[in-house]
Design an enzyme around this catalytic site. Structure first.
Site, PDB file in Angstrom:
ATOM      1  N   LYS A  45       4.883  -5.507   0.836  1.00  0.00           N
ATOM      2  CA  LYS A  45       5.373  -4.258   1.420  1.00  0.00           C
ATOM      3  C   LYS A  45       5.226  -3.062   0.485  1.00  0.00           C
ATOM      4  O   LYS A  45       5.371  -1.919   0.928  1.00  0.00           O
ATOM      5  CB  LYS A  45       6.823  -4.417   1.863  1.00  0.00           C
ATOM      6  CG  LYS A  45       7.029  -5.463   2.960  1.00  0.00           C
ATOM      7  CD  LYS A  45       8.485  -5.523   3.404  1.00  0.00           C
ATOM      8  CE  LYS A  45       8.690  -6.548   4.516  1.00  0.00           C
ATOM      9  NZ  LYS A  45       9.221  -7.823   4.041  1.00  0.00           N
ATOM     10  N   SER A  95      14.204  -5.312   3.036  1.00  0.00           N
ATOM     11  CA  SER A  95      12.932  -6.021   3.203  1.00  0.00           C
ATOM     12  C   SER A  95      12.668  -6.362   4.663  1.00  0.00           C
ATOM     13  O   SER A  95      12.166  -7.448   4.994  1.00  0.00           O
ATOM     14  CB  SER A  95      12.902  -7.294   2.352  1.00  0.00           C
ATOM     15  OG  SER A  95      11.584  -7.766   2.204  1.00  0.00           O
ATOM     16  N   SER A 128       7.070 -10.811   0.467  1.00  0.00           N
ATOM     17  CA  SER A 128       7.390  -9.440   0.862  1.00  0.00           C
ATOM     18  C   SER A 128       7.016  -8.386  -0.174  1.00  0.00           C
ATOM     19  O   SER A 128       7.128  -7.184   0.103  1.00  0.00           O
ATOM     20  CB  SER A 128       8.882  -9.314   1.175  1.00  0.00           C
ATOM     21  OG  SER A 128       9.178  -9.874   2.434  1.00  0.00           O
TER      22      SER A 128
END
Length: 372
Positions: free
Chosen positions: A57, A114, A54
């Site tokens: 991102k 997240s 993640s």
């Protein structure tokens, strides 16, 4: 004596190796970078291409924030969740197809929780489709010099990807770019919050925000392929550090390594900042004006704390004579550490100064006579 020297060298090498390992722990790759100058303070396998989970991102958020800055989208815009966005697994806020949420709430959900579904919803809103947004991600990565990066999606889920990879150095570069947008700190420093009018709670996946002095971001990530990753940022004494950890074995070891790297940076380095400035009333000879204004750029440098202090020395050229054109170099600024010049900047004229001639001289005389 020879045996003694060999023994001492072995001990020294073992000590150095142990100290180095203490900085990167069990991670596959790490880097410690100062954000504004992009000075690397420590690295280990920093260019190895690895799955980022993640931490992906960060690029998604960067493109969304840049779209806000351009005015392409607004923070209070209502975004409608698609079937595709709602289908994301992993960390999520359980968006329903057709559900609407503001850009502001979706950004908060991506940063704090997240949320994979929120990331895809934002991507589709900015670019029309996730695929189009991923193209923008890779284009922006190229612009930032992220040479070991290839994105295949917006959120870092890697069960079906084949080459969704980046490196610790590349993550640090995109982190530094995101940190250059101060609005991001409105989200990255949140510990707990809610969306859906208080009906859905969010808790930051980055525990350093609560437990590390000066922590102000940025993004965690973990999958079975990627291990535990983080881009951990912290600010102390005007120095913004970025510690990127990739492929740690556990969340705790990831966080411990990030803290160790940040501690190392703050303990051993400091930053000197010299702002851009303007110098007024610089004498000019033979010009329609007797003086001019000049300016020079800002300069920042990271130095070891035990190094000599960095000082600034300004030198203006002697006998500056018209004509002078805006941008002409009329001096230099020298930055020194002890007797060593470590950097220099040009001092340039801010405006033209024409050469004095008969007609301009008569104009000056008449203007003074009229005033009298």
């Amino acid at each position: 004596m020879r045996r003694f020297i060999c023994t001492m060298l072995c001990v020294l090498l073992l000590t150095v190796s142990t100290l180095a390992n203490d900085l990167y722990g069990d991670a596959k790759s790490v880097i410690l970078m100062e954000a504004s100058t992009k000075t690397v303070l420590y690295e280990y396998e920093a260019d190895k291409a690895l799955p980022p989970a993640s931490v992906t991102k960060i690029m998604t958020l960067l493109l969304v924030i840049e779209a806000v800055d351009r005015g392409d989208i607004q923070m209070n815009d209502q975004v409608t969740c698609s079937e595709n966005a709602a289908s994301m697994g992993g960390s999520q806020i359980y968006l329903e197809p057709g559900e609407t949420m503001t850009v502001d709430e979706l950004i908060k959900s991506v940063v704090v929780a997240s949320a994979n579904d929120a990331a895809v919803a934002l991507a589709e809103y900015v670019a029309g489709s996730e695929g189009a947004f991923v193209e923008l991600m890779n284009k922006r990565a190229g612009e930032l010099g992220m040479v070991n990066t290839n994105f295949e999606n917006t959120n870092g889920l890697d069960d079906t990807t084949t080459s969704h990879l980046t490196s610790a150095r590349d993550i640090a570069l995109m982190s530094a770019e995101l940190l250059s947008h101060p609005i991001i700190f409105n989200y990255t420093t949140i510990w707990m919050d809610t969306v859906r009018n208080g009906q859905f709670g969010l808790t930051n996946t980055n525990r350093l925000i609560k437990f590390y002095n000066g922590a102000n971001g940025l993004k965690t990530g973990s999958t079975s392929h990627a291990g535990f990753c983080i881009s951990a940022t912290a600010l102390r004494d005007e120095m913004q550090l970025i510690a990127v950890i990739m492929g740690a074995s556990t969340r705790d070891s990831r966080n411990a390594t990030a803290q160790t790297l940040l501690d190392y940076g703050f303990a051993n380095y400091c930053i000197y900042r010299f702002p851009a400035s303007e110098i007024n009333d610089v004498p000019v000879y033979g010009g329609t004006n007797e003086t001019l204004s000049a300016s020079y750029h800002d300069f920042s440098i990271v130095r070891e704390k035990n190094a000599a202090e960095v000082t600034q020395k300004i030198e203006i050229n002697e006998n500056i004579t018209a004509p002078v054109v805006a941008g002409d170099v009329i001096g230099r600024v020298y930055y020194q550490s002890g007797d060593e010049v470590i950097h220099e900047e040009e001092i340039v004229a801010c405006a033209d100064v024409d050469k004095l001639n008969f007609f301009s001289m008569m104009k000056m005389i008449l203007s003074k006579w009229c005033v009298m």
